[in-house]
Write an enzyme that holds these catalytic residues in place. Structure first.
Site, mmCIF file in Angstrom:
data_model
loop_
_atom_site.group_PDB
_atom_site.id
_atom_site.type_symbol
_atom_site.label_atom_id
_atom_site.label_comp_id
_atom_site.label_asym_id
_atom_site.label_seq_id
_atom_site.Cartn_x
_atom_site.Cartn_y
_atom_site.Cartn_z
ATOM 1 N N SER A 9 -4.218 8.140 -2.774
ATOM 2 C CA SER A 9 -4.044 7.409 -3.569
ATOM 3 C C SER A 9 -4.712 8.008 -4.380
ATOM 4 C CB SER A 9 -4.339 6.121 -2.985
ATOM 5 O OG SER A 9 -4.455 5.470 -3.839
ATOM 6 N N HIS A 34 0.093 8.894 -3.625
ATOM 7 C CA HIS A 34 0.736 7.735 -3.816
ATOM 8 C C HIS A 34 0.110 7.281 -5.127
ATOM 9 C CE1 HIS A 34 1.212 4.380 -1.190
ATOM 10 N NE2 HIS A 34 0.033 3.593 -1.992
ATOM 11 N N ASP A 36 -0.516 3.512 -7.051
ATOM 12 C CA ASP A 36 -0.247 2.350 -6.383
ATOM 13 C C ASP A 36 -0.403 1.295 -7.916
ATOM 14 O OD1 ASP A 36 -0.844 1.621 -3.843
ATOM 15 O OD2 ASP A 36 -3.148 2.970 -4.141
ATOM 16 N N MET A 38 0.076 -2.315 -10.230
ATOM 17 C CA MET A 38 -0.226 -3.747 -9.225
ATOM 18 C C MET A 38 -0.761 -4.456 -10.509
ATOM 19 S SD MET A 38 -3.969 -2.626 -7.305
ATOM 20 C CE MET A 38 -4.151 -1.511 -6.261
ATOM 21 N N HIS A 67 4.329 2.842 -5.188
ATOM 22 C CA HIS A 67 3.800 1.568 -4.259
ATOM 23 C C HIS A 67 3.762 0.127 -5.367
ATOM 24 C CE1 HIS A 67 0.923 -1.031 -1.128
ATOM 25 N NE2 HIS A 67 2.221 -0.906 -1.222
ATOM 26 N N MET A 69 3.068 -3.090 -6.648
ATOM 27 C CA MET A 69 2.435 -4.477 -5.787
ATOM 28 C C MET A 69 2.838 -4.993 -7.062
ATOM 29 S SD MET A 69 -0.480 -2.415 -4.170
ATOM 30 C CE MET A 69 -0.811 -1.161 -5.392
ATOM 31 N N MET A 139 0.505 -2.096 5.667
ATOM 32 C CA MET A 139 -0.446 -2.259 5.052
ATOM 33 C C MET A 139 -1.751 -1.884 6.272
ATOM 34 S SD MET A 139 0.349 -1.821 1.820
ATOM 35 C CE MET A 139 -1.557 -1.953 0.989
ATOM 36 N N GLY A 147 -11.227 0.930 -0.742
ATOM 37 C CA GLY A 147 -12.805 1.130 -0.064
ATOM 38 C C GLY A 147 -12.907 -0.026 0.951
ATOM 39 N N ASP A 177 -1.852 2.359 4.708
ATOM 40 C CA ASP A 177 -2.051 2.435 3.180
ATOM 41 C C ASP A 177 -3.208 1.509 3.996
ATOM 42 O OD1 ASP A 177 -2.970 2.552 1.352
ATOM 43 O OD2 ASP A 177 -1.632 1.687 0.564
ATOM 44 N N SER A 200 -10.046 6.537 -1.127
ATOM 45 C CA SER A 200 -11.427 6.346 -1.219
ATOM 46 C C SER A 200 -11.998 8.132 -0.555
ATOM 47 C CB SER A 200 -12.242 5.254 -0.577
ATOM 48 O OG SER A 200 -11.595 4.248 0.291
HETATM 49 C C1 DX5 Z 1 -4.776 -0.397 -2.232
HETATM 50 C C2 DX5 Z 1 -3.509 0.655 -1.833
HETATM 51 C C3 DX5 Z 1 -4.183 1.516 -1.314
HETATM 52 C C4 DX5 Z 1 -5.401 2.130 -1.859
HETATM 53 C C5 DX5 Z 1 -6.000 3.331 -0.633
HETATM 54 O O1 DX5 Z 1 -4.367 -1.676 -2.528
HETATM 55 O O2 DX5 Z 1 -2.241 0.719 -1.847
HETATM 56 O O3 DX5 Z 1 -3.447 2.774 -1.447
HETATM 57 O O4 DX5 Z 1 -5.399 2.548 -2.939
HETATM 58 O O5 DX5 Z 1 -7.415 3.433 -0.377
HETATM 59 P P1 DX5 Z 1 -8.459 3.288 0.749
HETATM 60 O O6 DX5 Z 1 -7.479 4.663 0.969
HETATM 61 O O7 DX5 Z 1 -9.327 3.592 -0.139
HETATM 62 O O8 DX5 Z 1 -7.886 2.092 1.753
HETATM 63 ZN ZN ZN Z 2 -0.737 1.697 -1.538
#
Ligand code: DX5
Ligand code: ZN
Length: 220
Positions: A9, A34, A36, A38, A67, A69, A139, A147, A177, A200
């Protein structure tokens, strides 16, 4: 569908050096990137959008796993597709009764379509949209931040989705994820996931290639 793929990610990347980060992930053996997205409304954090995905697409031949969000994802699907997304995944919690239609829209734009559910959403909401999915994304943290700690109860949900996918006979990827580490990745895979997102865990490693290889091989 059972081949394990690792999707780092880029949420955990240095956004000011995204080009180099992508090259590093590619050289480290990532299978997908990946992304993200948001919006600060669907989740309490803001990241990046269409232009970042378009610029990433110019830098890599790796598939971009977007992804979303965001609220009203249907407004942006065509633009993410045009930007170079391979997968576009949308949340049940953002789409509700429009989920099926939005998954069909994603496919009609030439992308692979994925439905995402939060840790507290039952897997049963996926049943009627499975024929419209190339991927289901579970999720294992509440979306918004990297993290966080893996929510243990999601392992059972992965098994449920695995059974649903097997019963459907459809070639659907199962992606998980959030909070995946070298300590729990074997459990996630054994439950039925074949695409592993890791933020992370990859970015905190001294040797990204080594950790990606270990995430892929652990438990096999
Ligand atoms: C959280 C994201 C994840 C995140 C995962 O909202 O959708 O993709 O980056 O990060 P780690 O692997 O650190 O949990
Ligand atoms: Zn994600």
């Amino acid at each position: 569908m059972s081949e394990i793929q690792i999707a780092p990610s880029v949420l955990s990347a240095d956004f000011s050096a995204m080009g180099e980060e992508i090259i590093s992930l590619e050289q480290s053996g990532a299978d997908l990137l990946h992304c993200d997205v948001m919006d600060g409304v669907f989740v309490p954090n803001i990241t990046f959008g269409i232009k970042m995905v378009a610029d990433m697409y110019k830098r890599t031949s790796l598939p971009l796993d977007c992804h979303l969000m965001i609220v009203e994802p249907q407004k942006y699907v065509a633009e993410f597709a045009k930007a170079g997304a391979t997968y576009i995944t949308v949340h049940y919690e953002a789409c509700r009764e429009n989920l099926k239609e939005i998954l069909r829209l994603i496919r009609s734009c030439g992308c692979k379509a994925g439905a995402v559910i939060n840790p507290d959403t039952p897997t049963s909401v996926l049943q009627e949209v499975l024929p419209d999915c190339d991927m289901v994304l579970l999720m294992s943290v509440f979306p918004g931040f990297g993290g966080q700690k893996y929510i243990q109860s999601v392992t059972e949900k992965i098994k449920e989705v695995k059974r649903m996918v097997e019963q459907s006979g459809l070639p659907i990827d199962i992606e998980v994820d959030g909070g995946i580490t070298l300590d729990n990745v074997a459990e996630v895979k054994a439950a039925g996931a074949n695409i592993i997102v890791a933020g992370s865990t990859v970015f905190s490693a001294e040797n990204r290639g080594k950790v990606i290889a270990e995430l892929r091989s652990k438990g096999l």
